[in-house]
Each structure stands twice: as C-alpha cells, then as structure tokens.
Design a protein around this motif. Structure first.
Motif, PDB file in Angstrom:
ATOM      1  N   ILE A   1      52.709  35.249  12.113  1.00 33.03           N
ATOM      2  CA  ILE A   1      53.839  35.892  12.696  1.00 33.03           C
ATOM      3  C   ILE A   1      53.577  36.283  14.260  1.00 33.03           C
ATOM      4  O   ILE A   1      52.565  36.606  14.790  1.00 33.03           O
TER       5      ILE A   1
ATOM      6  N   PHE B   1      51.577  42.456  16.422  1.00 31.83           N
ATOM      7  CA  PHE B   1      51.823  42.624  14.976  1.00 31.83           C
ATOM      8  C   PHE B   1      50.845  42.859  14.007  1.00 31.83           C
ATOM      9  O   PHE B   1      51.069  43.936  13.068  1.00 31.83           O
TER      10      PHE B   1
ATOM     11  N   THR C   1      54.184  40.412   6.042  1.00 31.78           N
ATOM     12  CA  THR C   1      55.285  39.554   6.366  1.00 31.78           C
ATOM     13  C   THR C   1      56.341  39.808   7.189  1.00 31.78           C
ATOM     14  O   THR C   1      56.418  41.044   7.515  1.00 31.78           O
ATOM     15  N   LEU C   2      57.172  38.835   7.662  1.00 29.82           N
ATOM     16  CA  LEU C   2      58.320  39.126   8.416  1.00 29.82           C
ATOM     17  C   LEU C   2      59.419  38.086   7.845  1.00 29.82           C
ATOM     18  O   LEU C   2      59.142  37.067   8.011  1.00 29.82           O
TER      19      LEU C   2
ATOM     20  N   CYS D   1      59.938  43.812   7.264  1.00 29.62           N
ATOM     21  CA  CYS D   1      58.578  43.505   7.299  1.00 29.62           C
ATOM     22  C   CYS D   1      57.986  44.029   6.004  1.00 29.62           C
ATOM     23  O   CYS D   1      58.586  45.012   5.628  1.00 29.62           O
TER      24      CYS D   1
END
Lengths: 449, 449
Positions: free
Chosen positions: B239, B244, B295-296, B324
């Motif tokens: 990401i 992030f 995750t995104l 996310c």
C-alpha cells in the motif's frame, strides 16, 4: 424574393405545423405508424411542389423518401438530405406547451422537431416551391433523400446509399441539420469527428468475495479495471495507446485559423459548466481539443457494491464504457484493434478481460475552399450580410461521411438553427427569422449554382 | 460428564429449538418485538439454571442481558459474551426447511441462528446447568453479557462496557462465535483484523457533458477517480499511502508458524473461487496476506452511464467505497487521516474530492501463551483428543477489541461451529457432534480454571 417569402410565411408556417403535429418518434415502437404518416405527409408535399419520381422506400425500420426533378439541363445537381423523425419528448412536464402542438411565441416556433430537423428540412421544400412559382422551372437539378431513422443512428440508410450510387449521384449533398454560430453569424460546418464506442468487462473470480476472509490475497476486479483504465493517457493528456494517432493530421495553419475564428469564451464556459479548469492534450487550445483532435473518454464505470451503506466485498466483476472521437484518416476498426491490443498488454494478473465494439463512425473533413461550399457562403453573405465561419464539430453525424465517401461529392452543411434551440430537450424551437432567411439563402444558393 | 450430556441432549435440543423459533432479526424494524422476546426467553433460562442479578437493559436499539453467579470464592471469574439476534433470511426460497422451524437431519440442526450465535451461546447455559445439577455449585464465578445487536455492528454495547468496567470485570472473556478448523480440529482464534470503511466522491462539473461537444478539453470524474485509486498500491502489492504501515508489526516467527499450521489449500481454493492466481503483497504467503497483514481494497466504484447500450457522456461525478483491514497497532482514525492526505495530494486538476468515514474498528491480537487460553486448549484436548490451532482471522469482530482493551482482560475465542455451516446464508446449521462436545469442553474448562 424576400417580400415574396414574407407574403407566404403564414401559410408556410401552417404547413410546417401540420408536419410538426405528427409524433414521429423513431425510437419508440408505439410511434411506428406516426413515422410512416410523416413520410406520407412529406411525399404528398414533395408532389405538391412539383417533385417527380417520388418513392417511399420501406426498410426493416422506417422508410426512406426519394424524389427528384431533373430538368435543368447542363446545370449542377444537388442532393438534399434531411430527416423527418424526432427524438423522444421526456421529461414531458418540462415542456411549456405540448411537444406536438406547435405554438408560436416571441418569434419562435416551439415543437419537437421544430429545428431538428423537420423545420430545417422544410426550408428546401418551400424554397423550391417559390422558385418554381416564380420562374416555372428550377435553376438546378434536385434530388431528395430523406430518412426517418436519424435519431436511431441511421441503420438502413448507408446500405441504401451504397446500392443507389448512380441514382443519388450529385454535385453536392446539402444538409441543414446544424446551426449558425449565433444570431446573424452563419456557419458551414466543415469537419465532424468520427466515433468508436466500446465496452470493457473484467472478471476475476466466480463470485464477490468477503474482504475479511480473502482481502489481501486475491485479485479485485475493480483494482484490475482501474489499473487498465489508468494506462490510456500520459501525463500530457496524450492518448498512450500505441498507434492511436495513426492518420491524425498535424492541423494545417488554415484549419487552426478557421477554428480560432469561432467564438469560444473560456471564462464563460468554465462558469457555465462548473469546471475548475480545462484539461486536455498539451499543445492545443480547448477549442482545438474539442474539434480537430481525437479523444478517448471513459463514459461510465461500475463494479462491486455502490449502493447506500457498505458491503465489505472484493468485487469479482467490473465494466467500463469507453469511447473515442476520431479525426483525419483514423479508422474506427483500426483504432479498436489498437485499444484491444493495449488492454491485453496492460491487463494485470488474474484479470480476464473482454472488449466489445458497440458503435463506429468515420470522421470527415471538408475543404472550405470547395466551390460548392464557397457558393453557399456567397448566398449566406447576400442574405445575412456576413460570410459564414467554418466550424469543426466535435460530435459525429456518421451519415455525412457516408455521403462524402460513397458518392464522392462535397457535403454542404448549411445550418439555420441556433445553438440554444433545445434540440433533444424540452421546449425545442426554431427562430422565425432564420426560417425566412433560410428559405431566402437556399433560393440564392440555387440561383448562384 | 459425557454420558450425563447424552442423557440430557434431547431435552436440551428441544429448549434450543424454542429459542431458534423466535425470529429475532435485529436489522428489520418489524422484528423488534421478536428480538425483545428472545431476550426475555434467555433471561428466563438464565434464571432456571441458577443465575442471579438478571437484568434486561434497554438501549436505543435492542436490549443487553446481564446475569451473574459469584459464589465461587477465590476462584477466577469468567465473562461470557454472545448474541441472541440473527441475520435476515433472504433469499427465503433457497431454504430447504423454513428458517424459523428448527429441523434436525443428518446429525445437524437447521435454523437461522443455529450456529451464529444462538446455538453456540446456548452451550454455556447448558454446561452451567449440568455442573450446577451435579455439584450444587460452580467451580468459577460467572458473568453473562449478551447482546441483541451483533448483526447490526453493536452500536450500544461498547458504551455499556465503558460505563460498567467494574461490574463486568473478569479474568477472561469467553466468546463462542467462531469455528473449528475442520471436523475434529479445534481452534482458538488469537487475532482479528481491524476495519476502516470510507466513501470517496469526486465531482468535476455541474452536469454530465456531451463527449462530442466537450470531449478532449474538460475534466472527467471517472478519469479523475481512476487516477486517484490507481495510486493506492505499488507494483509489489504494497500500500503506497505514506505512513499507512505505522504500527504494523513485522510478524514474529511464532506467529508465522501459527499461521502456517492452519490448513490452507491454495490449489483447491483457486479452483473454488475461480481465480487464476493469488495476488497480494510480495514477501508474504496468501495465508499471511489474509490474516496478519493489512489491506486496502476498493469495494465498489461507480460513475457515468453504466446501463444497457451507450451514452456519450463525460461523467461529472463518481464515487468509490474503500475499506482497509488493519493489524497490530494501526489506528483506524490515523489511517483515515493518511488516506485523506494521500488523496488530496494525488487529486488531478479539476477534481473536487470528498472523503467520508463510515466504519472503524480496532485490530486485536491475543497471546496464545496466555494461561486462560492455554487452559481452554487443555479442555479442548481432553474432549477432542488434539490441541487446538491458533488461527488469525482476516475479518473483524470489533467488540472483541473493546472487551480486551476496556476490561484489560484476555478474550478466549473458543469456536464450536464448522467453517461451512452457512452463517448469514440459507440453510444455516450446527453439527450436533459439536453441540455435545461443546458443552463438555466448557464444563472441562470451568473445572480446570
């Protein structure tokens, strides 16, 4: 001639109203008989003004009308094209007077089809009627080819033209289905962009997957389509598809000058559209970008959950509608191939892509120096007092290219509408000033030829 | 104990059927009274098995149930959490027997809520009943906190927990709302990912524009959102949003080992999901990607015309649902800020962007070596003959993190369902083998503590 037109104007408008009362909406099956009725009405009118060999040619859809008058020996022949079908009328509640009850107010006639194209086409009939009444004959040979399917993309006319090249042969095709630049400033459109429309589908799994259970490890159809779509343009707004610009000419100075002469008020336009800034291909003005340069636009995109609230899905499919406007010698089928190849090359892991061709139309550009166009310009000048400009339209009227290519003849796009006459929208109308001047200009043109 | 359970199994199942017959769908307002009825039924059952201080706490939504039994001096206290509300039942036509007429076939009980979570929660009541009958007392202190809003994201429970820290204080929170790995292989889930859900809207003009008239010179809201969304990941599936990964731990070897012990059949999964290949962050296995890595994902995307056929519009707005999954010490509010900053930085010319936060939930990870978890593992081993594995769930159960953080106590996620028992789907069921073994395991656990 001017006085003569004014004498007949009232009765001409009454006749036009008859035609405008027929709800000939080609897109709606329930209006099939109305479309037929409009064709019959026109056939009768063509007979009344002295046209001969009148045919109502049935097709798989709506009929094509043919008529001619070929007694002007050793004079040129013009083929007049127009369409007697109209757009649907919704939203009906926005019409101030009913769409099929033609009404005159503020020197405009309001009705569906008033300017697009019943009203503009009707000018030719009345010009011919007047010339015939006055001189007992016509200064040019005339052919009419009028269709009832323009608003549904003319599915049956191109094959008819192909099969009747001899019959339709002419020194010029005349079409009045465009507009003046503004009140008092006439225009002859000399370029129309071609079109290519496609649909792209991407699939990555059997079914949408739960983003908790699978998120992070499986392909996502929305990520995949985003990745593909983001490769279409480079940072300068140029289309990054290999060979896309094949056949796109470097615009000649004369063409750039013709574009620059068309009023294009950037400040006003930004305000009206609510856009922060123009945004396009570096090296061209916005006026050039929307007229003589090709485009690739995403017209729609959808994938996954997009309703109210939230669903934690990994979408398994997505799709995009994509279209190009084409110029010069670009061929829609070739461009489609290049885009297909580009998509295949740029598809990420796990994305099964499928591209489908939906619409194609060739671009056309006409030389403003062609004598048939210059004589039309002379006629405009006589009536309007100024010479026309030569705008390059950003949109597409594919039939123009068909006439130009198949009949190998110049097409003269003499507009008599105005840009804000609400075509395809509620309260369509046609200015009566251009109704009279239109007839006069056509008479002048025929006499000049 | 096993025989004793077998003797009572029939009557226990009849009681469970009573609870399963109540259509306590928390999401549908027309079932509000049913949800209330399920709470009352449970309150009565808690009383029947000897629980004290029973409260039905009304909230703005559905009630919370509290009960306790605190007479095991100098013994630990456990807080049992569960939920008595259920998911909606559509599509109804896919149910083989009606969702609220519990039916036993093939050694499974079928009904909405059979495993999620009425059936699993009911095991605790029956374990307590048996222990009480056999010994006249309990080996541990018990508190119950049962809600009726789990399927609608528990809006009222976190503030209740916050306000009642003392009252709910315990040495462990026990939750059975997860599953075994497979028949015969128990599991204690020791990690749940957090969640952050957002909506991104992009606007570029007042209205959709005609691609013929304006194509090539104006911003396109679909192009703009594509450009933004394509910046979220780098070519290695990482990401690409600055900061992030703040708070994301490098997974310890022991954690990686625990993940690797969970069966994860890549070949079979690829076939079942219909995916060509796994696709995620380079350097991690798919099993790690879906459990211990953040995750995104774009969950949905829409803009412009996406119906049948074609419309040559330049879309003026577009929107995307983005979510996310978070791990370790990632904070949803911080991550939201980073994403907002990233979007602002990456917005193309002419795009007015707006980001909205929809859902947040913190990640939680528990230490499998915690004595309260190890004693649960001992109990499992005694009943099932094998020690449990310690899966890391990719999904989110935000209330787990609330209990863990606010009460500062380990949460023991002892699953007794099976992975394919159709939770949230038609034909939800619960295997009777695990009904019996579940009660036995809970009895063992209480006795071990």
């Amino acid at each position: 001639m001017k006085e003569y037109i004014e004498q007949h104007k009232e009765s001409f408008l009454e006749q036009l109203k008859e035609l405008l009362r027929i709800p000939s909406i080609s897109a709606l099956p329930e209006h099939k008989e109305d479309v037929q009725a409009a064709a019959s009405w026109l056939a009768k009118s063509l007979e009344d003004i002295g046209m001969e060999n009148i045919e109502i040619i049935q097709t798989k859809g709506h009929p094509i009308l043919y008529a001619d008058w070929l007694h002007a020996e050793e004079k040129p022949t013009v083929l007049i094209y127009g369409h007697y079908d109209v757009q649907p009328i919704d939203p009906l509640e926005l019409w101030e007077t009913p769409p099929f009850e033609p009404t005159i107010r503020d020197e405009k006639i309001y009705a569906r089809g008033a300017t697009d194209d019943k009203g503009q086409m009707f000018l030719y009939l009345k010009a011919i009627e007047l010339l015939m009444k006055k001189h007992g004959t016509l200064p040019v040979n005339i052919k009419f080819c009028i269709e009832g399917e323009e608003e549904i993309a003319s599915p049956n006319l191109p094959p008819y033209i192909d099969k009747n090249k001899e019959k339709l042969a002419a020194d010029a095709v005349l079409i009045s289905d465009t507009s003046l630049i503004d009140k008092g400033q006439p225009a002859i459109c000399t370029s129309l962009r071609g079109a290519l429309a496609m649909e792209l589908k991407v699939r990555t799994a059997n079914t949408d997957l739960h983003s908790g259970s699978y998120g992070g490890a499986v392909p996502n159809a929305v990520h995949s389509i985003v990745k593909i779509l983001d490769t279409f343009h480079d940072e300068n707004g140029k289309i990054a598809v290999q060979d896309f610009y094949e056949g796109v000419p470097t615009p000649a100075d004369t063409i750039k000058e013709e574009v620059a002469q068309i009023p294009f008020n950037e400040v006003k336009m930004k305000q009206e559209l609510g856009i922060e800034d123009f945004f396009g291909e570096v090296g061209y003005t916005p006026a050039e970008q929307v007229s003589i340069r090709p485009t690739l636009e995403i017209n729609g995109l959808v994938g996954g959950f997009h309703g109210e609230g939230f669903k934690t899905v990994i979408p398994c499919e997505s799709s995009a509608k994509i279209s190009c406007r084409l110029v010069g010698d670009q061929k829609p089928d070739k461009v489609y191939e290049y885009i297909e190849r580009h998509i295949t090359k740029n598809s990420p892991i796990g994305a099964k892509v499928e591209l489908k061709k939906l619409i194609t139309g060739d671009p056309v550009s006409l030389d403003s120096n062609d004598p048939m166009i210059q004589k039309a310009a002379d006629a405009y000048e006589k009536v309007y007092g100024v010479r026309p400009l030569y705008p390059k339209a950003g949109g597409s009227i594919p039939i123009v290219e068909v006439f130009y290519r198949v009949l190998n003849t110049p097409v003269v796009l003499m507009g008599f509408g105005l840009p804000n006459e609400n075509i395809h929208a509620p309260n369509e109308h046609f200015h009566l000033e251009n109704f009279s001047k239109g007839i006069e200009t056509i008479c002048e043109y025929f006499q000049t030829l």
